[in-house]
Design a protein around this motif. Structure first.
Motif, PDB file in Angstrom:
ATOM      1  N   MET A   1      31.656   8.791  11.811  1.00  0.00           N
ATOM      2  CA  MET A   1      32.642   7.799  12.183  1.00  0.00           C
ATOM      3  C   MET A   1      33.206   8.149  13.557  1.00  0.00           C
ATOM      4  O   MET A   1      33.441   9.312  13.860  1.00  0.00           O
ATOM      5  N   LYS A   2      33.435   7.128  14.374  1.00  0.00           N
ATOM      6  CA  LYS A   2      33.965   7.342  15.710  1.00  0.00           C
ATOM      7  C   LYS A   2      35.436   6.956  15.772  1.00  0.00           C
ATOM      8  O   LYS A   2      35.866   6.030  15.097  1.00  0.00           O
ATOM      9  N   THR A   3      36.154   7.651  16.622  1.00  0.00           N
ATOM     10  CA  THR A   3      37.556   7.313  16.850  1.00  0.00           C
ATOM     11  C   THR A   3      37.633   6.232  17.930  1.00  0.00           C
ATOM     12  O   THR A   3      36.663   5.985  18.661  1.00  0.00           O
ATOM     13  N   ALA A   4      38.802   5.632  18.047  1.00  0.00           N
ATOM     14  CA  ALA A   4      39.019   4.642  19.100  1.00  0.00           C
ATOM     15  C   ALA A   4      38.816   5.276  20.467  1.00  0.00           C
ATOM     16  O   ALA A   4      38.227   4.662  21.369  1.00  0.00           O
ATOM     17  N   GLN A   5      39.269   6.502  20.634  1.00  0.00           N
ATOM     18  CA  GLN A   5      39.120   7.201  21.913  1.00  0.00           C
ATOM     19  C   GLN A   5      37.648   7.406  22.250  1.00  0.00           C
ATOM     20  O   GLN A   5      37.258   7.303  23.420  1.00  0.00           O
ATOM     21  N   GLN A   6      36.827   7.681  21.246  1.00  0.00           N
ATOM     22  CA  GLN A   6      35.397   7.857  21.482  1.00  0.00           C
ATOM     23  C   GLN A   6      34.756   6.531  21.899  1.00  0.00           C
ATOM     24  O   GLN A   6      33.916   6.500  22.809  1.00  0.00           O
ATOM     25  N   LEU A   7      35.150   5.439  21.265  1.00  0.00           N
ATOM     26  CA  LEU A   7      34.624   4.123  21.634  1.00  0.00           C
ATOM     27  C   LEU A   7      35.003   3.772  23.070  1.00  0.00           C
ATOM     28  O   LEU A   7      34.177   3.253  23.832  1.00  0.00           O
ATOM     29  N   VAL A   8      36.237   4.065  23.446  1.00  0.00           N
ATOM     30  CA  VAL A   8      36.684   3.792  24.809  1.00  0.00           C
ATOM     31  C   VAL A   8      35.899   4.646  25.796  1.00  0.00           C
ATOM     32  O   VAL A   8      35.444   4.153  26.842  1.00  0.00           O
ATOM     33  N   ALA A   9      35.705   5.918  25.480  1.00  0.00           N
ATOM     34  CA  ALA A   9      34.947   6.811  26.370  1.00  0.00           C
ATOM     35  C   ALA A   9      33.510   6.313  26.531  1.00  0.00           C
ATOM     36  O   ALA A   9      32.965   6.339  27.640  1.00  0.00           O
ATOM     37  N   GLU A  10      32.902   5.857  25.458  1.00  0.00           N
ATOM     38  CA  GLU A  10      31.543   5.314  25.535  1.00  0.00           C
ATOM     39  C   GLU A  10      31.510   4.058  26.400  1.00  0.00           C
ATOM     40  O   GLU A  10      30.591   3.869  27.199  1.00  0.00           O
ATOM     41  N   ALA A  11      32.518   3.199  26.251  1.00  0.00           N
ATOM     42  CA  ALA A  11      32.580   1.978  27.062  1.00  0.00           C
ATOM     43  C   ALA A  11      32.743   2.335  28.531  1.00  0.00           C
ATOM     44  O   ALA A  11      32.059   1.781  29.398  1.00  0.00           O
ATOM     45  N   LYS A  12      33.625   3.281  28.823  1.00  0.00           N
ATOM     46  CA  LYS A  12      33.874   3.660  30.217  1.00  0.00           C
ATOM     47  C   LYS A  12      32.641   4.273  30.873  1.00  0.00           C
ATOM     48  O   LYS A  12      32.510   4.238  32.098  1.00  0.00           O
ATOM     49  N   ALA A  13      31.729   4.797  30.066  1.00  0.00           N
ATOM     50  CA  ALA A  13      30.502   5.385  30.612  1.00  0.00           C
ATOM     51  C   ALA A  13      29.519   4.316  31.102  1.00  0.00           C
ATOM     52  O   ALA A  13      28.638   4.614  31.901  1.00  0.00           O
ATOM     53  N   VAL A  14      29.705   3.068  30.647  1.00  0.00           N
ATOM     54  CA  VAL A  14      28.727   2.020  30.995  1.00  0.00           C
ATOM     55  C   VAL A  14      29.328   0.846  31.760  1.00  0.00           C
ATOM     56  O   VAL A  14      28.635  -0.120  32.055  1.00  0.00           O
ATOM     57  N   ILE A  15      30.620   0.923  32.071  1.00  0.00           N
ATOM     58  CA  ILE A  15      31.271  -0.166  32.804  1.00  0.00           C
ATOM     59  C   ILE A  15      31.703   0.331  34.174  1.00  0.00           C
ATOM     60  O   ILE A  15      31.609   1.516  34.476  1.00  0.00           O
ATOM     61  N   GLN A  16      32.215  -0.595  34.968  1.00  0.00           N
ATOM     62  CA  GLN A  16      32.773  -0.229  36.267  1.00  0.00           C
ATOM     63  C   GLN A  16      34.298  -0.329  36.188  1.00  0.00           C
ATOM     64  O   GLN A  16      34.827  -1.322  35.696  1.00  0.00           O
ATOM     65  N   GLU A  17      34.966   0.714  36.659  1.00  0.00           N
ATOM     66  CA  GLU A  17      36.420   0.699  36.725  1.00  0.00           C
ATOM     67  C   GLU A  17      36.852   0.619  38.184  1.00  0.00           C
ATOM     68  O   GLU A  17      36.153   1.093  39.074  1.00  0.00           O
ATOM     69  N   VAL A  18      37.998  -0.008  38.399  1.00  0.00           N
ATOM     70  CA  VAL A  18      38.605  -0.044  39.726  1.00  0.00           C
ATOM     71  C   VAL A  18      40.021   0.505  39.601  1.00  0.00           C
ATOM     72  O   VAL A  18      40.630   0.451  38.531  1.00  0.00           O
ATOM     73  N   SER A  19      40.536   0.994  40.701  1.00  0.00           N
ATOM     74  CA  SER A  19      41.905   1.507  40.717  1.00  0.00           C
ATOM     75  C   SER A  19      42.873   0.341  40.913  1.00  0.00           C
ATOM     76  O   SER A  19      42.473  -0.755  41.313  1.00  0.00           O
ATOM     77  N   ILE A  20      44.141   0.605  40.697  1.00  0.00           N
ATOM     78  CA  ILE A  20      45.140  -0.434  40.945  1.00  0.00           C
ATOM     79  C   ILE A  20      45.198  -0.778  42.426  1.00  0.00           C
ATOM     80  O   ILE A  20      45.450  -1.921  42.785  1.00  0.00           O
ATOM     81  N   GLU A  21      44.921   0.201  43.268  1.00  0.00           N
ATOM     82  CA  GLU A  21      44.903  -0.057  44.709  1.00  0.00           C
ATOM     83  C   GLU A  21      43.758  -1.005  45.075  1.00  0.00           C
ATOM     84  O   GLU A  21      43.938  -1.912  45.896  1.00  0.00           O
TER      85      GLU A  21
END
Length: 133
Positions: A1-21
């Protein structure tokens, strides 16, 4: 079973993030930006970025066909949604977790330029960037 934090970490590994700036710079240069706040309606109504449209995470995928850019296109909704999917689309939430999960989901739908805002509204507010109440 995965935690919510693990799901978020997996998502962040395959998406693009931008900073607030990066988001602030994008908003300053684009009069009609595509920014979706995926927080719940009550969170959004307390304060949000003025350019944002609110589609809570739980209904995001179902509501995209109602996005003003889709409705204003005058095209068949499926064609308009495909046009929206090819444009830069920014997602923000409170901390960057829900927006990361939402970005991953939209990528699976075919969105090619979807960005999650790292740190979310917490980072935006901490930087004293403008909000609308």
């Amino acid at each position: 079973m995965k935690t919510a934090q693990q799901l978020v970490a997996e998502a962040k590994a395959v998406i693009q993030e931008v900073s607030i700036e990066q988001l602030a710079a994008y908003l300053a240069q684009h009069p009609a930006p595509l920014l979706i706040d995926v927080r719940e309606s009550a969170e959004f109504s307390q304060q949000h970025i003025s350019a944002a449209i609110n589609y809570p995470r739980g209904i995001l995928e179902m509501q995209l066909a109602n996005h003003p850019a889709v409705a204003a296109s005058g095209c068949d909704p499926e064609v308009a949604l495909a046009q929206l999917a090819a444009q830069p689309l920014y997602l923000i939430c409170r901390s960057g977790a829900r927006s990361a999960l939402a970005a991953e989901s939209l990528q699976r739908m075919g969105f090619t330029q979807v960005y999650s805002v790292a740190g979310g509204m917490q980072a935006w507010l901490a930087a004293n960037l403008p909000v609308q109440a």
